[in-house]
Design a protein around this motif. Sequence first.
Motif, PDB file in Angstrom:
ATOM      1  N   THR A  71      -2.631  11.731  -6.569  1.00  0.00           N
ATOM      2  CA  THR A  71      -2.508  12.802  -5.592  1.00  0.00           C
ATOM      3  C   THR A  71      -3.896  13.406  -5.414  1.00  0.00           C
ATOM      4  O   THR A  71      -4.791  13.187  -6.247  1.00  0.00           O
ATOM      5  CB  THR A  71      -1.540  13.906  -6.066  1.00  0.00           C
ATOM      6  OG1 THR A  71      -2.088  14.526  -7.233  1.00  0.00           O
ATOM      7  CG2 THR A  71      -0.155  13.350  -6.352  1.00  0.00           C
ATOM      8  N   HIS A  88      -7.925  10.909   3.161  1.00  0.00           N
ATOM      9  CA  HIS A  88      -7.433  10.568   4.501  1.00  0.00           C
ATOM     10  C   HIS A  88      -8.410   9.633   5.227  1.00  0.00           C
ATOM     11  O   HIS A  88      -7.980   8.709   5.927  1.00  0.00           O
ATOM     12  CB  HIS A  88      -7.152  11.824   5.309  1.00  0.00           C
ATOM     13  CG  HIS A  88      -5.927  12.536   4.843  1.00  0.00           C
ATOM     14  ND1 HIS A  88      -4.658  12.041   4.998  1.00  0.00           N
ATOM     15  CD2 HIS A  88      -5.780  13.716   4.185  1.00  0.00           C
ATOM     16  CE1 HIS A  88      -3.775  12.872   4.465  1.00  0.00           C
ATOM     17  NE2 HIS A  88      -4.437  13.894   3.955  1.00  0.00           N
ATOM     18  N   GLN A  90      -1.276   5.637   2.048  1.00  0.00           N
ATOM     19  CA  GLN A  90      -0.633   6.910   1.725  1.00  0.00           C
ATOM     20  C   GLN A  90       0.865   6.703   1.567  1.00  0.00           C
ATOM     21  O   GLN A  90       1.504   6.020   2.367  1.00  0.00           O
ATOM     22  CB  GLN A  90      -0.891   7.951   2.810  1.00  0.00           C
ATOM     23  CG  GLN A  90      -0.342   9.309   2.463  1.00  0.00           C
ATOM     24  CD  GLN A  90      -0.725  10.385   3.453  1.00  0.00           C
ATOM     25  OE1 GLN A  90      -1.508  10.156   4.365  1.00  0.00           O
ATOM     26  NE2 GLN A  90      -0.175  11.560   3.284  1.00  0.00           N
ATOM     27  N   ALA A 124       4.507   8.779   0.950  1.00  0.00           N
ATOM     28  CA  ALA A 124       5.236  10.050   0.943  1.00  0.00           C
ATOM     29  C   ALA A 124       6.537   9.785   0.201  1.00  0.00           C
ATOM     30  O   ALA A 124       7.484   9.251   0.760  1.00  0.00           O
ATOM     31  CB  ALA A 124       5.492  10.530   2.359  1.00  0.00           C
ATOM     32  N   LYS A 166       4.637  16.026  -2.206  1.00  0.00           N
ATOM     33  CA  LYS A 166       3.287  15.556  -2.508  1.00  0.00           C
ATOM     34  C   LYS A 166       3.040  14.218  -1.836  1.00  0.00           C
ATOM     35  O   LYS A 166       3.932  13.393  -1.738  1.00  0.00           O
ATOM     36  CB  LYS A 166       3.094  15.363  -4.017  1.00  0.00           C
ATOM     37  CG  LYS A 166       2.993  16.608  -4.806  1.00  0.00           C
ATOM     38  CD  LYS A 166       2.664  16.273  -6.246  1.00  0.00           C
ATOM     39  CE  LYS A 166       2.662  17.529  -7.079  1.00  0.00           C
ATOM     40  NZ  LYS A 166       2.392  17.220  -8.488  1.00  0.00           N
ATOM     41  N   ALA A 167       1.814  14.037  -1.425  1.00  0.00           N
ATOM     42  CA  ALA A 167       1.404  12.736  -0.905  1.00  0.00           C
ATOM     43  C   ALA A 167       0.673  12.004  -2.016  1.00  0.00           C
ATOM     44  O   ALA A 167      -0.188  12.576  -2.687  1.00  0.00           O
ATOM     45  CB  ALA A 167       0.491  12.905   0.301  1.00  0.00           C
ATOM     46  N   TYR A 168       1.038  10.765  -2.226  1.00  0.00           N
ATOM     47  CA  TYR A 168       0.368   9.915  -3.192  1.00  0.00           C
ATOM     48  C   TYR A 168      -0.465   8.900  -2.423  1.00  0.00           C
ATOM     49  O   TYR A 168      -0.105   8.497  -1.320  1.00  0.00           O
ATOM     50  CB  TYR A 168       1.379   9.183  -4.076  1.00  0.00           C
ATOM     51  CG  TYR A 168       2.089  10.086  -5.042  1.00  0.00           C
ATOM     52  CD1 TYR A 168       1.662  10.188  -6.362  1.00  0.00           C
ATOM     53  CD2 TYR A 168       3.176  10.852  -4.643  1.00  0.00           C
ATOM     54  CE1 TYR A 168       2.311  11.031  -7.259  1.00  0.00           C
ATOM     55  CE2 TYR A 168       3.824  11.692  -5.531  1.00  0.00           C
ATOM     56  CZ  TYR A 168       3.388  11.777  -6.837  1.00  0.00           C
ATOM     57  OH  TYR A 168       4.011  12.611  -7.715  1.00  0.00           O
TER      58      TYR A 168
END
Length: 95
Positions: A30, A55, A65, A67, A72-74
């Motif tokens: 993350t 990003h 990426q 979701a 949280k975005a991993y």
Amino acid sequence: MREHGLRPTRQRLALASLLFDGYPHGRHVTAETLFGEAKADGAEVSLATVYNTLHQFTEAGLLRQLALDGSKAYFDTNPSEHHHFFLEEEGQVLD
């Protein structure tokens, strides 16, 4: 990085080293985890820089990426198509 259209800045190089060096099979992070690792390593980066870099790396095809839990975005250092398992209690992502 240049091959993917990114200028290799000091911050990008430091974060790329943390993401890719020593992880031949990839890893899942993350932004907060990577930020903590960067600070512990002595890198002078802000959390916003970490988010922006993740990003940018994703747009350049270096990361994927994920979701998974909605909050949280991993980011996966293996951008190829493959399945993931999310271990909720550990907050861990596995291939």
